[in-house]
Scaffold this motif. Sequence first.
Motif, short mmCIF file in Angstrom:
data_model
loop_
_atom_site.label_atom_id
_atom_site.label_comp_id
_atom_site.label_asym_id
_atom_site.label_seq_id
_atom_site.Cartn_x
_atom_site.Cartn_y
_atom_site.Cartn_z
N PRO A 195 20.18 -53.09 -2.45
CA PRO A 195 21.52 -53.23 -3.04
C PRO A 195 21.65 -52.54 -4.39
O PRO A 195 20.69 -52.49 -5.16
N VAL A 196 22.84 -51.99 -4.66
CA VAL A 196 23.17 -51.47 -6.00
C VAL A 196 24.55 -52.02 -6.32
O VAL A 196 25.53 -51.72 -5.62
N HIS A 197 24.65 -52.83 -7.39
CA HIS A 197 25.92 -53.48 -7.73
C HIS A 197 26.66 -52.69 -8.81
O HIS A 197 26.19 -52.60 -9.95
N PRO A 198 27.83 -52.15 -8.49
CA PRO A 198 28.58 -51.35 -9.46
C PRO A 198 28.89 -52.08 -10.78
O PRO A 198 28.92 -51.44 -11.84
N LEU A 199 29.11 -53.39 -10.75
CA LEU A 199 29.41 -54.10 -12.01
C LEU A 199 28.34 -53.82 -13.07
O LEU A 199 28.63 -53.76 -14.25
N SER A 200 27.10 -53.61 -12.62
CA SER A 200 26.00 -53.42 -13.55
C SER A 200 25.72 -51.96 -13.87
O SER A 200 24.86 -51.68 -14.72
N ASN A 201 26.36 -51.01 -13.18
CA ASN A 201 26.05 -49.62 -13.55
C ASN A 201 27.26 -48.69 -13.63
O ASN A 201 27.10 -47.48 -13.70
N VAL A 202 28.46 -49.29 -13.68
CA VAL A 202 29.68 -48.47 -13.80
C VAL A 202 30.48 -48.94 -15.02
O VAL A 202 30.58 -50.14 -15.27
N VAL A 203 31.02 -47.98 -15.77
CA VAL A 203 32.01 -48.30 -16.80
C VAL A 203 33.27 -47.51 -16.46
O VAL A 203 33.20 -46.31 -16.17
N LEU A 204 34.42 -48.21 -16.47
CA LEU A 204 35.69 -47.54 -16.17
C LEU A 204 36.42 -47.18 -17.46
O LEU A 204 36.21 -47.79 -18.51
N ARG A 205 37.30 -46.19 -17.34
CA ARG A 205 38.29 -45.91 -18.40
C ARG A 205 39.61 -45.72 -17.67
O ARG A 205 39.71 -44.87 -16.78
N ASP A 206 40.60 -46.54 -18.04
CA ASP A 206 41.90 -46.48 -17.35
C ASP A 206 41.76 -46.55 -15.83
O ASP A 206 42.45 -45.82 -15.09
N GLY A 207 40.85 -47.37 -15.37
CA GLY A 207 40.72 -47.60 -13.94
C GLY A 207 39.89 -46.56 -13.19
O GLY A 207 39.67 -46.71 -11.99
N ARG A 208 39.46 -45.52 -13.89
CA ARG A 208 38.64 -44.49 -13.23
C ARG A 208 37.20 -44.58 -13.74
O ARG A 208 36.96 -44.98 -14.89
N ILE A 209 36.23 -44.18 -12.90
CA ILE A 209 34.84 -44.24 -13.32
C ILE A 209 34.62 -43.27 -14.48
O ILE A 209 34.88 -42.07 -14.37
N HIS A 210 34.16 -43.84 -15.60
CA HIS A 210 33.93 -43.06 -16.82
C HIS A 210 32.43 -42.76 -16.90
O HIS A 210 32.03 -41.63 -17.17
N LEU A 211 31.61 -43.76 -16.65
CA LEU A 211 30.15 -43.59 -16.63
C LEU A 211 29.59 -44.31 -15.42
O LEU A 211 30.04 -45.40 -15.08
N MET A 212 28.62 -43.69 -14.79
CA MET A 212 27.89 -44.37 -13.71
C MET A 212 26.49 -43.83 -13.70
O MET A 212 26.28 -42.61 -13.70
N SER A 213 25.53 -44.74 -13.73
CA SER A 213 24.15 -44.29 -13.71
C SER A 213 23.75 -44.00 -12.25
O SER A 213 23.81 -44.89 -11.40
#
Length: 257
Positions: A94-112
């Motif tokens: 499993p890879v949970h986006p809550l722990s590796n994604v940051v959004l800006r204005d609803g779009r993915i801004h950072l994702m490891s």
Amino acid sequence: MLKILKLGGSIITDKSRLATARLDQISRIAHELSGIEDLIVVHGAGSFGHIHARNFGLPERFSGEGLLKTHLSVSELNRIVVEALHDAGVDALPVHPLSNVVLRDGRIHLMSTEVITEMLRRGMTPVLHGDVAMDVSRGAGIVSGDQIVSYLARALRAGMVAMGTDVDGIMIDGRVLSCITPERMHSIEPHLLPAKGVDVTGGMRGKLAELVRLAEIGIDSRIFNAGGSGNVRRALSGERLGTLITGREHGDGPQEA
Ligand code: IP8
């Protein structure tokens, strides 16, 4: 060649009943994925995510409790999918986006993506899902599986993007379009039906918007019916199922819209 498969929430859950997984479908699809290498699976949230999100007013209203309840629920669906894959002989993690994604204005801004590429390098199948996420401009947001597919396909230069849904492709007047290009989107959009059940991420409209972005940078994708036995395997082996979304004018067949 890297392949990304999206499993729509309407295929793996009963969208009309809170947190109800369709275990028979999940198990069938898991067996179809056995032996497929270089694969990332992203699944939708279905009735594990959209109902909680709507009840807590996400993403418009910030609610710590809403974030937690929604995340725990979609994580539970992810656990079910990962375990079914494991039971079918797929080395899934499993890879949970809550722990590796940051959004800006609803779009993915950072994702490891390193954790994902490392899993792939070791022959594992990363399994991500639509999730809630922190948003630097709005507090909280929702990241759909479709947006994750689009981000990863672009970041990792996927060779194949297959979007498994509960319909045979993009339909107009009861006929499946074999091919859509970004230029034809304006004539197709009025024909798109709203999603069945509760959907906070835009249903087929949201999906097509993500896929058109990919087509514009030269990454083709295919929307197909993952509900038919064998279809997931066929789509991943390159069969021309459903609708191709492509930036190339001719695609793989006549454009009917
Ligand atoms: O089902 C939505 O993801 P999707 C995620 O892929 C939540 O659109 C939390 C509703």
